[in-house]
Design a protein around this motif. Sequence first.
Motif, PDB file in Angstrom:
ATOM      1  N   GLU A  92       0.838  -1.200   0.000  1.00 15.05           N
ATOM      2  CA  GLU A  92       0.000   0.000   0.000  1.00 15.05           C
ATOM      3  C   GLU A  92       0.877   1.255   0.000  1.00 15.05           C
ATOM      4  N   SER A  93       0.723   2.098  -1.007  1.00 14.85           N
ATOM      5  CA  SER A  93       1.570   3.289  -1.110  1.00 14.85           C
ATOM      6  C   SER A  93       1.379   4.219   0.088  1.00 14.85           C
ATOM      7  N   ARG A  94       0.172   4.287   0.624  1.00 19.59           N
ATOM      8  CA  ARG A  94      -0.086   5.144   1.791  1.00 19.59           C
ATOM      9  C   ARG A  94       0.751   4.712   2.992  1.00 19.59           C
ATOM     10  N   SER A  95       0.906   3.415   3.199  1.00 22.05           N
ATOM     11  CA  SER A  95       1.708   2.907   4.313  1.00 22.05           C
ATOM     12  C   SER A  95       3.187   3.219   4.130  1.00 22.05           C
ATOM     13  N   ARG A  96       3.616   3.275   2.900  1.00 21.08           N
ATOM     14  CA  ARG A  96       5.040   3.547   2.636  1.00 21.08           C
ATOM     15  C   ARG A  96       5.399   4.995   2.899  1.00 21.08           C
ATOM     16  N   THR A  97       4.388   5.895   2.913  1.00 17.95           N
ATOM     17  CA  THR A  97       4.659   7.321   3.125  1.00 17.95           C
ATOM     18  C   THR A  97       4.061   7.871   4.411  1.00 17.95           C
ATOM     19  N   LEU A  98       3.358   7.037   5.171  1.00 17.58           N
ATOM     20  CA  LEU A  98       2.721   7.471   6.418  1.00 17.58           C
ATOM     21  C   LEU A  98       3.778   8.010   7.391  1.00 17.58           C
ATOM     22  N   PRO A  99       3.609   9.245   7.902  1.00 13.47           N
ATOM     23  CA  PRO A  99       4.594   9.773   8.857  1.00 13.47           C
ATOM     24  C   PRO A  99       4.597   8.955  10.152  1.00 13.47           C
ATOM     25  N   VAL A 100       5.803   8.532  10.568  1.00 13.42           N
ATOM     26  CA  VAL A 100       5.971   7.792  11.808  1.00 13.42           C
ATOM     27  C   VAL A 100       6.958   8.569  12.678  1.00 13.42           C
ATOM     28  N   VAL A 101       6.481   8.983  13.844  1.00 10.58           N
ATOM     29  CA  VAL A 101       7.310   9.690  14.813  1.00 10.58           C
ATOM     30  C   VAL A 101       7.689   8.695  15.893  1.00 10.58           C
ATOM     31  N   PHE A 102       8.978   8.352  15.961  1.00  7.14           N
ATOM     32  CA  PHE A 102       9.461   7.464  17.014  1.00  7.14           C
ATOM     33  C   PHE A 102       9.553   8.240  18.315  1.00  7.14           C
ATOM     34  N   MET A 103       9.248   7.563  19.407  1.00 10.30           N
ATOM     35  CA  MET A 103       9.409   8.128  20.747  1.00 10.30           C
ATOM     36  C   MET A 103      10.429   7.261  21.468  1.00 10.30           C
ATOM     37  N   SER A 104      11.441   7.905  22.056  1.00 12.75           N
ATOM     38  CA  SER A 104      12.491   7.134  22.714  1.00 12.75           C
ATOM     39  C   SER A 104      13.068   7.905  23.892  1.00 12.75           C
ATOM     40  N   GLY A 105      13.436   7.152  24.906  1.00  6.27           N
ATOM     41  CA  GLY A 105      14.112   7.744  26.053  1.00  6.27           C
ATOM     42  C   GLY A 105      15.563   8.081  25.729  1.00  6.27           C
ATOM     43  N   ARG A 106      16.062   7.490  24.651  1.00  3.23           N
ATOM     44  CA  ARG A 106      17.441   7.752  24.223  1.00  3.23           C
ATOM     45  C   ARG A 106      17.403   8.354  22.825  1.00  3.23           C
ATOM     46  N   VAL A 107      17.744   9.631  22.754  1.00  2.00           N
ATOM     47  CA  VAL A 107      17.804  10.293  21.461  1.00  2.00           C
ATOM     48  C   VAL A 107      19.210  10.845  21.286  1.00  2.00           C
ATOM     49  N   ASP A 108      19.956  10.188  20.421  1.00  4.67           N
ATOM     50  CA  ASP A 108      21.306  10.634  20.087  1.00  4.67           C
ATOM     51  C   ASP A 108      21.499  10.403  18.594  1.00  4.67           C
ATOM     52  N   GLY A 109      22.673  10.705  18.092  1.00  8.17           N
ATOM     53  CA  GLY A 109      22.942  10.567  16.662  1.00  8.17           C
ATOM     54  C   GLY A 109      22.725   9.152  16.157  1.00  8.17           C
ATOM     55  N   ASP A 110      23.172   8.153  16.938  1.00 10.38           N
ATOM     56  CA  ASP A 110      23.010   6.763  16.518  1.00 10.38           C
ATOM     57  C   ASP A 110      21.538   6.371  16.444  1.00 10.38           C
ATOM     58  N   GLU A 112      18.929   8.364  16.087  1.00 12.13           N
ATOM     59  CA  GLU A 112      18.273   9.078  14.996  1.00 12.13           C
ATOM     60  C   GLU A 112      18.636   8.478  13.639  1.00 12.13           C
ATOM     61  N   ALA A 113      19.899   8.098  13.474  1.00 12.04           N
ATOM     62  CA  ALA A 113      20.328   7.476  12.213  1.00 12.04           C
ATOM     63  C   ALA A 113      19.621   6.141  12.001  1.00 12.04           C
ATOM     64  N   ALA A 114      19.520   5.338  13.063  1.00  3.35           N
ATOM     65  CA  ALA A 114      18.839   4.045  12.965  1.00  3.35           C
ATOM     66  C   ALA A 114      17.353   4.245  12.656  1.00  3.35           C
ATOM     67  N   ALA A 115      16.752   5.253  13.277  1.00  3.49           N
ATOM     68  CA  ALA A 115      15.338   5.537  13.044  1.00  3.49           C
ATOM     69  C   ALA A 115      15.105   5.920  11.584  1.00  3.49           C
ATOM     70  N   ARG A 116      15.910   6.809  11.078  1.00  2.00           N
ATOM     71  CA  ARG A 116      15.753   7.241   9.682  1.00  2.00           C
ATOM     72  C   ARG A 116      16.021   6.088   8.723  1.00  2.00           C
ATOM     73  N   ALA A 117      17.032   5.268   9.026  1.00  2.00           N
ATOM     74  CA  ALA A 117      17.353   4.124   8.167  1.00  2.00           C
ATOM     75  C   ALA A 117      16.203   3.130   8.112  1.00  2.00           C
ATOM     76  N   SER A 118      15.449   3.003   9.204  1.00  2.00           N
ATOM     77  CA  SER A 118      14.318   2.070   9.227  1.00  2.00           C
ATOM     78  C   SER A 118      13.095   2.639   8.527  1.00  2.00           C
ATOM     79  N   GLY A 119      13.071   3.956   8.323  1.00  5.31           N
ATOM     80  CA  GLY A 119      11.944   4.578   7.647  1.00  5.31           C
ATOM     81  C   GLY A 119      11.136   5.530   8.502  1.00  5.31           C
ATOM     82  N   ALA A 120      11.547   5.770   9.759  1.00  2.00           N
ATOM     83  CA  ALA A 120      10.835   6.715  10.620  1.00  2.00           C
ATOM     84  C   ALA A 120      11.040   8.137  10.102  1.00  2.00           C
TER      85      ALA A 120
END
Length: 147
Positions: A92-110, A112-120
Amino acid sequence: MADRSAEGAVAQETETPFGALSVLVVEDESFTRMVLAKMLGTLGVQAVHQAADGESALAAVAAHAPDLVLCDVEMQPMDGFGFVRALRASPESRSRTLPVVFMSGRVDGDREAAARASGATLVLAKPVTPATLRVALSDGMRAAQPS
């Protein structure tokens, strides 16, 4: 009377820019899910759906077609990374573009990079506040707009 109701509805739409949004909250801690749902309500979001893990979130996306997903990273049996990878792999094209905001107790460069790489779309630091949630909703929806 009907005219005033219509005027009130228009005024409410302009006062709450998130009123038309449908948001899915994916969080394994029920208390945190409830708090996030209440915060979204105070920001004007009228359609809030909830899921306790990535697997149930995939079903909720199919059932409710949310405009944005707020997703915890660390959950079992399917964590946030697994959820967003499965979402992005959807036919489904909508699922591929749906905005996903990750919530995490640990927010650092690693993270954020992992989140973006997964598609967040972006990462929001926990604990979430109404102010940071407002920014995340705005940024998440802005990212969803075609360039």
